[in-house]
Design a protein around this motif. Structure first.
Motif, PDB file in Angstrom:
ATOM      1  N   LYS A 121      -0.382  61.058 -36.280  1.00  0.00           N
ATOM      2  CA  LYS A 121       0.337  61.241 -35.026  1.00  0.00           C
ATOM      3  C   LYS A 121       0.719  59.913 -34.373  1.00  0.00           C
ATOM      4  CE  LYS A 121       0.187  65.668 -35.310  1.00  0.00           C
ATOM      5  NZ  LYS A 121       1.436  66.412 -35.660  1.00  0.00           N
ATOM      6  N   LYS A 122      -0.022  58.858 -34.688  1.00  0.00           N
ATOM      7  CA  LYS A 122       0.272  57.551 -34.096  1.00  0.00           C
ATOM      8  C   LYS A 122       1.467  56.898 -34.778  1.00  0.00           C
ATOM      9  CE  LYS A 122      -1.861  53.107 -32.936  1.00  0.00           C
ATOM     10  NZ  LYS A 122      -3.107  52.290 -33.009  1.00  0.00           N
ATOM     11  N   THR A 123       1.475  56.901 -36.103  1.00  0.00           N
ATOM     12  CA  THR A 123       2.546  56.236 -36.845  1.00  0.00           C
ATOM     13  C   THR A 123       3.659  57.191 -37.261  1.00  0.00           C
ATOM     14  OG1 THR A 123       1.474  56.585 -39.000  1.00  0.00           O
ATOM     15  CG2 THR A 123       0.865  54.597 -37.768  1.00  0.00           C
ATOM     16  N   GLN A 124       3.419  58.510 -37.099  1.00  0.00           N
ATOM     17  CA  GLN A 124       4.370  59.537 -37.539  1.00  0.00           C
ATOM     18  C   GLN A 124       4.590  59.502 -39.050  1.00  0.00           C
ATOM     19  OE1 GLN A 124       6.356  62.124 -35.556  1.00  0.00           O
ATOM     20  NE2 GLN A 124       4.309  61.758 -34.758  1.00  0.00           N
ATOM     21  N   ARG A 125       3.572  59.047 -39.779  1.00  0.00           N
ATOM     22  CA  ARG A 125       3.669  58.959 -41.231  1.00  0.00           C
ATOM     23  C   ARG A 125       3.164  60.245 -41.865  1.00  0.00           C
ATOM     24  NH1 ARG A 125       6.962  56.084 -44.419  1.00  0.00           N
ATOM     25  NH2 ARG A 125       6.028  55.479 -46.398  1.00  0.00           N
ATOM     26  N   LEU A 126       4.041  60.891 -42.628  1.00  0.00           N
ATOM     27  CA  LEU A 126       3.687  62.093 -43.374  1.00  0.00           C
ATOM     28  C   LEU A 126       3.159  61.704 -44.746  1.00  0.00           C
ATOM     29  CD1 LEU A 126       3.959  65.184 -44.279  1.00  0.00           C
ATOM     30  CD2 LEU A 126       6.283  64.558 -44.964  1.00  0.00           C
ATOM     31  N   TYR A 183       6.610  60.029 -46.100  1.00  0.00           N
ATOM     32  CA  TYR A 183       7.871  60.032 -45.360  1.00  0.00           C
ATOM     33  C   TYR A 183       7.535  59.734 -43.900  1.00  0.00           C
ATOM     34  CZ  TYR A 183      12.596  61.532 -44.064  1.00  0.00           C
ATOM     35  OH  TYR A 183      13.896  61.577 -43.610  1.00  0.00           O
ATOM     36  N   THR A 184       8.476  59.133 -43.184  1.00  0.00           N
ATOM     37  CA  THR A 184       8.278  58.867 -41.762  1.00  0.00           C
ATOM     38  C   THR A 184       8.998  59.924 -40.946  1.00  0.00           C
ATOM     39  OG1 THR A 184       8.102  56.491 -42.140  1.00  0.00           O
ATOM     40  CG2 THR A 184       8.596  57.206 -39.901  1.00  0.00           C
ATOM     41  N   CYS A 185       8.253  60.619 -40.109  1.00  0.00           N
ATOM     42  CA  CYS A 185       8.826  61.659 -39.255  1.00  0.00           C
ATOM     43  C   CYS A 185       9.400  61.015 -37.986  1.00  0.00           C
ATOM     44  CB  CYS A 185       7.766  62.685 -38.878  1.00  0.00           C
ATOM     45  SG  CYS A 185       6.924  63.435 -40.291  1.00  0.00           S
ATOM     46  N   PHE A 186      10.290  61.739 -37.337  1.00  0.00           N
ATOM     47  CA  PHE A 186      10.925  61.218 -36.125  1.00  0.00           C
ATOM     48  C   PHE A 186      10.828  62.246 -35.003  1.00  0.00           C
ATOM     49  CE2 PHE A 186      12.894  58.965 -39.660  1.00  0.00           C
ATOM     50  CZ  PHE A 186      12.800  57.647 -39.234  1.00  0.00           C
ATOM     51  N   LYS A 187       9.597  62.427 -34.526  1.00  0.00           N
ATOM     52  CA  LYS A 187       9.326  63.340 -33.417  1.00  0.00           C
ATOM     53  C   LYS A 187       9.940  64.718 -33.669  1.00  0.00           C
ATOM     54  CE  LYS A 187       8.920  59.652 -29.975  1.00  0.00           C
ATOM     55  NZ  LYS A 187       9.405  59.109 -28.685  1.00  0.00           N
TER      56      LYS A 187
END
Length: 380
Positions: A203-208, A149-153
């Protein structure tokens, strides 16, 4: 003399009856037709229910009369003293006790005092603390279900909660994390599912990237639901969202899909040579993809991006998968309704090209020469 004897007998009987009064100590107790954990359940008794012992048996069972129902119950969950919510709440707050004991005391206290909001919150927190403790102790996982999943800060727990709630309706979801461990609860007043696992976030791509290692199914109650999902809203507003359990794949279907590469780049022959060329999305700086995307619940999405379009594509739920020679027979449910079947022809030998219908795809995304498609709408 006869009157005196009768009075003594009645007094003795009353004392014996009083001595046989017992109360349900567990948050609930099954009253069964026979003295066996496999026997039919006649009724579920709540904590504090008063019963009378009608027969003591060898082992861990008592024959009891609870109201108008008579049956068999576990002696370990019955006692002569009526349980106290205040005493149980104090036990739940006692940090010297084990998390398991504190959680059980909180559940019993909450069942006795279902309107106590402080108790509800305490029970929910203890439940997740206890399950994070269990997650830390996993040595031999019974499952390895990966999801992304992609996180959003956002916080880690919020991101995992979003990943678990996407495409679900009529349920509540809560996630908690500790170091690289997570626990997610999904459910309503009738049913709850708990996942324990581990995760990492780039942390760079925010990819979980998460991996569910254990699953527990709970019979929920209104008290447990309020506690687990304290302050959470019901998920699901889109008409394409699914009910809990819909399109969960069986083990064999899951294994077949799990063995595949997740991403396949679209190939087309380039005239007049006829060589396969990778169709490249300049907006996203990667090929146009066919993606097999699993989630934490064991559901799979098949996403087919449209070549030449910045963002368009077709999405299906995979509701079944079976092996047919060197191909997978896929049953696909269109996102907003409709069913069809497609063969996904797997690569031959050491090859890397597969076919869905007449369209070719390769999991080797950087092997082929590229045909570039510029951004049409200004990018994704």
């Amino acid at each position: 003399m006869q009157t005196l004897l009768l009075s003594l007998l009645l007094a003795t009987a009353a004392a014996d009856t009083e001595a046989q009064r017992v109360y349900v100590l567990g948050s609930s107790l099954n009253l069964r037709k026979e003295p066996s954990s496999e026997a039919e359940i006649l009724e579920k008794l709540q904590i504090g229910t008063e019963c009378r012992v009608s027969e003591k048996l060898e082992g861990q069972w008592l024959k009891v009369l609870c109201g108008e129902k008579e049956g068999y119950a576990s002696a370990s969950l019955l006692g002569p003293e009526k349980p106290s919510a205040e005493k149980l709440k104090a036990e739940a707050q006692n940090t010297k006790l084990s998390l398991k004991q504190r959680e059980e005391s909180a559940l019993r206290a909450s069942t006795l005092s279902p309107e106590d909001a402080e108790l509800q919150k305490l029970l929910g927190n203890l439940f997740f603390e206890r399950n994070l403790e269990l997650a830390a102790g996993i040595k031999k996982p019974v499952m390895r279900r990966t999801f992304q999943y992609t996180c959003f800060k956002q916080t880690d727990s919020s991101c995992i909660q979003d990943a678990a709630s996407i495409h679900l309706k009529d349920v509540k979801v809560r996630a908690e994390t500790k170091k690289n461990l997570f626990v997610v609860a999904v459910g309503n007043a009738e049913k709850a599912i708990v996942y324990r696992g581990k995760y990492q976030i780039d942390k760079k791509t925010q990819r979980l990237t998460g991996e569910a290692l254990e699953r527990a199914d709970l019979v929920s109650t209104p008290v447990l639901e309020k506690s687990l999902f304290f302050g959470r809203a019901v998920e699901g507003t889109d008409r394409g969202d699914l009910a809990l359990g819909q399109f969960f794949l069986d083990g064999d279907s899951y294994v077949l899909l799990d063995a595949l590469p997740r991403e396949w780049g679209r190939l087309d022959p380039s005239p007049p040579e006829g060589f396969m060329m990778m169709q490249w999305n300049d907006c996203l700086k990667r090929p146009f993809l066919l993606r097999f995307s699993p989630d934490i619940h064991g559901r799979w999405l098949l996403i087919i991006e449209t070549v030449g379009s910045d963002n368009a594509g077709t999405t299906y739920w995979v509701s079944a998968s079976s092996k047919q020679g060197n191909a997978l027979d896929l049953t696909l449910e269109e996102y907003y309704g409709g069913t069809k079947r497609e063969l996904f022809k797997l690569p031959e030998g050491r090859g890397d090209i597969a076919y869905l219908g007449d369209k070719a795809y390769s999991f080797k995304l950087n092997r082929y020469s590229e045909v570039h498609h510029r951004c049409i709408e200004g990018g994704p």
